[in-house]
Write a protein that holds these residues in place. Structure first.
Motif, mmCIF file in Angstrom:
data_model
loop_
_atom_site.group_PDB
_atom_site.id
_atom_site.type_symbol
_atom_site.label_atom_id
_atom_site.label_comp_id
_atom_site.label_asym_id
_atom_site.label_seq_id
_atom_site.Cartn_x
_atom_site.Cartn_y
_atom_site.Cartn_z
ATOM 1 N N GLY A 35 0.812 -1.207 0.000
ATOM 2 C CA GLY A 35 0.000 0.000 0.000
ATOM 3 C C GLY A 35 0.849 1.262 0.000
ATOM 4 N N LEU A 45 2.469 1.689 -3.444
ATOM 5 C CA LEU A 45 1.518 2.191 -4.434
ATOM 6 C C LEU A 45 1.195 3.670 -4.218
ATOM 7 N N PHE A 84 -6.617 7.068 -9.091
ATOM 8 C CA PHE A 84 -7.350 6.082 -8.292
ATOM 9 C C PHE A 84 -6.402 5.267 -7.424
ATOM 10 N N ARG A 85 -5.248 4.960 -7.959
ATOM 11 C CA ARG A 85 -4.273 4.130 -7.249
ATOM 12 C C ARG A 85 -3.813 4.793 -5.960
ATOM 13 N N ARG A 98 -7.514 5.893 -3.605
ATOM 14 C CA ARG A 98 -8.422 4.852 -3.116
ATOM 15 C C ARG A 98 -7.729 3.515 -2.835
ATOM 16 N N LEU A 99 -6.969 3.029 -3.787
ATOM 17 C CA LEU A 99 -6.428 1.675 -3.682
ATOM 18 C C LEU A 99 -5.375 1.552 -2.572
ATOM 19 N N THR A 103 -6.745 1.836 1.019
ATOM 20 C CA THR A 103 -7.560 0.656 1.308
ATOM 21 C C THR A 103 -6.671 -0.547 1.616
ATOM 22 N N LEU A 104 -5.613 -0.721 0.846
ATOM 23 C CA LEU A 104 -4.679 -1.820 1.124
ATOM 24 C C LEU A 104 -4.020 -1.668 2.488
#
Length: 84
Positions: free
Chosen positions: A34, A37, A56-57, A60-61, A64-65
């Motif tokens: 995470g 990223l 988005f990476r 959000r991503l 979240t990770l």
């Protein structure tokens, strides 16, 4: 006599079992992924705006990770290693 009993009662036991450590390593890997990223996307020139920082990476991503990784860590701590 008292020292003998105390030595016999204290065994070299780990608090966590092998399964706990596996889940901890998995959670640590997810958290590290995470953060990897989330990194980057900056601009070399401060006068130039790079809209890639709002992808988005990164928005959000990656967070979240990281939250999922912390959830896995909590599960690994609360997991009972003696349960079969």
């Amino acid at each position: 006599m008292g020292e003998q009993k105390q030595k016999n009662l204290t065994k070299d036991e780990f608090i966590f079992g092998k399964k706990n450590y596996k889940f901890m390593l998995i959670g640590l890997g997810i958290i590290a992924l995470g953060f990897i990223l989330m990194s980057g996307g900056g601009s070399d020139d401060p006068n130039v705006f790079n809209p890639d920082i709002f992808s988005f990476r990164r928005i959000r991503l990656a967070p979240t990770l990281i939250l999922i990784g912390f959830g896995v860590q909590i599960y690994a701590i609360l997991l009972n290693p003696n349960k079969k």
